[in-house]
Enzyme design. Structure first.
Site, PDB file in Angstrom:
ATOM      1  CG  HIS A 199     -15.383  -6.372  12.342  1.00 18.46           C
ATOM      2  ND1 HIS A 199     -16.731  -6.341  12.088  1.00 18.46           N
ATOM      3  CD2 HIS A 199     -14.889  -5.218  11.845  1.00 18.46           C
ATOM      4  CE1 HIS A 199     -17.034  -5.215  11.463  1.00 18.46           C
ATOM      5  NE2 HIS A 199     -15.936  -4.523  11.308  1.00 18.46           N
ATOM      6  CD  GLU A 441      -1.108   4.597  -2.166  1.00 19.23           C
ATOM      7  OE1 GLU A 441      -1.101   3.551  -1.502  1.00 19.23           O
ATOM      8  OE2 GLU A 441      -1.894   5.537  -1.968  1.00 19.23           O
ATOM      9  CG  ASP A 465      -1.584  -0.230  -2.862  1.00 17.72           C
ATOM     10  OD1 ASP A 465      -1.817  -1.442  -2.985  1.00 17.72           O
ATOM     11  OD2 ASP A 465      -2.423   0.577  -2.420  1.00 17.72           O
ATOM     12  CB  CYS A 512       3.739   4.350   5.970  1.00 23.85           C
ATOM     13  SG  CYS A 512       2.793   4.715   4.477  1.00 23.85           S
TER      14      CYS A 512
END
Length: 592
Positions: A199, A441, A465, A512
């Site tokens: 966060h 991936e 990945d 991506c």
């Protein structure tokens, strides 16, 4: 641990949490853990101690609600949801009941009872191999400190009082700390703890404050008021830099600012090669509010909406309505451009309440992403219905992560069909022809690309990945992180094979992963034949400039030459030399 001599200049490497390069003096935030001693409470005072505990819970909750409101106004409502996670910790009945029982049974003071109960929870999470769960301990620590401050009647100190420009260094920071930072005073921050998906990292990015986290024992190596360089792009901090190093980084800092200004002029121009090959440049986003920044940097849509961040922001599964609202918000912001929604890419440890207790020795190879969703079809359908309901503008695409073979894709599409049928029966409108794609991936998906391409509308190659699984390298493991190499010949061949499979079957293919943001890879990927690149918003202008400066025919020859090379070093040397020829020697130092 011994502090370094003043003359020594050392580089510490952590995790890049928020981009930017800053130079300044250290402000050491030395918050020692609150020592809480056990005090025995007389029998007739136990009820009063429990009331004190409950009042502190309410007071702390009020503070967090005010902070949440401040974030909603100062940043946006999406990031305000981060504080819902901390409020949920305060409202956790299992924890609170355990504290009350401990006060009754041991006749202990409330702050001691609470700390002991929380320590057991943190110990359980800290032993998890799941990075997400480890990072959530920071939320628990932040809540614990606030509550104990209130129980002890100590005022909770914020960072608003810092009024001179400094680089903040701390063992850890809470989201509440970041919210109270003033950009003109806190140039950047570095912490021993934390991860790229925490966060704290999300808030730092949104507020534009450069940050490096996960530096481990860096705090013990630094002195107050030392001059340091913080590089939030590379994830590095330099302490005791000499004058020459300071000059070099100041030059780099000014260069980045200048390039940012120059590249902003490309915002409205297409990412098209000089001989007319159009590449769609999209953005990866985590929260709906990130779409605004993406458009600011000239994104031509959203190539990856990591929907699991809706879960991370509030530490629980959002409802169908909450999800639909978030997806629709992004679709409306980017319309008529498209947005690709990736279904939840979450590990088994995050399906609390759905799968029971699950410990995995290797979660990267475990029960996660599409595997978990297929095992939990009702939960999966909630997300798919929300995506379909948000597709009324017909600019949404659905993407399944971690597909390894055709049968998994067929199963996912069957559940999607069920979700469509349910909406039809309720006469709820949606895009009946919504495009469906997969993340490539896993090496098996790349090798089975021809068969998979016949069953879906698009591919998006997830290089992060794909590299990890192809090379059997955990990039989070410091001992072998150097083996994580995107320019490994085997990885490049899998990417090319995937692109060729898509082209052969008439579907488009994007990429991506982090490779999409690497300037060294741009010409290579264009030459391989990608149709789309999706990257962080900040990287879009530079990648666009490269695309606009090359010819597609030249890029194809460039890719052919790279694919002939046998080693990582040969490939990197070739790419650096070619990049330097086109963009000048000043850029060479970025890659060596």
């Amino acid at each position: 641990m011994r502090k370094p001599d003043k003359q020594v200049c050392t580089i510490y490497r952590g995790i890049p949490a928020s981009p930017g390069v800053v130079i300044g003096k250290v402000f050491l935030l030395d918050r020692e853990s609150i020592e809480v001693a056990e005090e025995k409470i007389p029998e007739n005072e136990v009820a009063k101690e429990i009331l004190k505990f409950k009042k502190a819970l309410n007071d702390t909750k009020e503070e967090l609600l005010k902070t949440k409101e401040k974030v909603a106004k100062r940043i946006d409502p999406d990031h305000a949801k981060i504080f819902e996670a901390q409020i949920m910790i305060l409202e956790d009945e299992l924890i609170n009941n355990a504290v009350v029982e401990k006060i009754k049974k041991t006749k202990s003071n409330a702050e001691y009872a609470y700390k002991k109960v929380i320590e057991r929870t943190i110990q359980t999470l800290s032993t998890s191999k799941d990075e997400y769960l480890k990072e959530r301990t920071m939320d628990i620590n932040a809540v614990t400190n606030r509550l104990i401050y209130n129980l002890l009647g100590i005022k909770h100190l914020t960072l608003e009082s810092i009024d001179s420009p400094v680089i903040l260094v701390a063992r850890s920071l809470s989201p509440g700390d970041v919210v109270h930072m003033k950009k003109e005073s806190i140039l950047g921050f570095a912490t021993d703890m934390g991860g790229g998906t925490s966060h704290v990292a999300l808030l730092a990015k949104s507020m534009g404050i450069p940050a490096v986290v996960g530096l481990k024992n860096f705090f013990d190596q630094i002195r107050d008021k030392q001059t340091i360089i913080l590089d939030g792009i590379r994830g590095e901090v330099l302490i005791c830099p000499d004058q020459q190093t300071l000059k070099e980084y100041d030059k780099r800092r000014k260069y980045l600012l200048q390039k940012s200004a120059e590249l902003s002029e490309l915002k409205s121009l297409p990412a098209k090669t000089q001989d007319g090959r159009k590449i769609e440049l999209s953005a990866n986003i985590e929260l709906p509010s990130d779409a605004d920044s993406a458009l600011e940097y000239g994104a031509e849509g959203v190539g990856l909406f990591r929907t699991e961040y809706l879960y991370i922001a509030q530490s629980g599964f959002p409802t169908e309505d909450e999800q639909c609202k978030a997806y629709l918000e992004v679709a409306e912001k980017v319309y008529p451009k498209s947005v690709i929604l990736r279904t939840f890419d979450l590990g088994g440890d995050k399906f609390n309440g759905h799968a029971g207790s699950l410990y995995e020795t290797n979660p990267f190879l475990g029960w996660r992403a599409i595997r978990a969703c297929l095992d939990l079809p009702e939960m999966f359908k909630i997300q798919l219905r929300a995506m379909l309901r948000a597709s009324v503008k017909k600019n949404i695409k659905i993407m399944f992560p971690m597909i390894s073979e055709v049968q998994e894709l067929r199963q996912a599409k069957a559940i999607l069909q069920e979700a469509k049928d349910e909406l039809r029966r309720k006469r709820i409108p949606f895009d009946d022809q919504i495009p469906v794609g997969i993340m490539v991936e896993i090496p098996s998906a790349a090798l089975a690309g021809d068969a998979l391409a016949k069953e879906c509308d698009f591919f998006s190659i997830g290089t992060n990945d794909l590299i990890q699984y192809t090379l059997a390298v955990d990039r989070g493991n410091e001992r072998i992180a150097h083996l994580y190499q995107g320019f490994h010949p085997a990885v490049l061949k899998l990417i090319k094979q995937t692109i060729d499979s898509a082209s052969k079957n008439g579907i488009w293919v994007g990429l991506c992963g982090e490779m999409a943001a690497d300037p060294l890879a741009t010409t290579l990927l264009v030459g391989m034949g990608v149709d789309e690149l999706s990257t962080s918003a900040m990287a879009i202008p530079q990648i666009k400039k490269i695309i606009r400066s090359i010819k597609f025919e030249d890029a194809k020859k460039h890719a052919q030459e790279v694919l002939k090379l046998s080693t990582i070093d040969e490939i990197k040397k070739f790419l650096i030399e070619e990049y330097t020829k086109r963009f000048g020697r000043d850029n060479k130092n970025k890659f060596v």
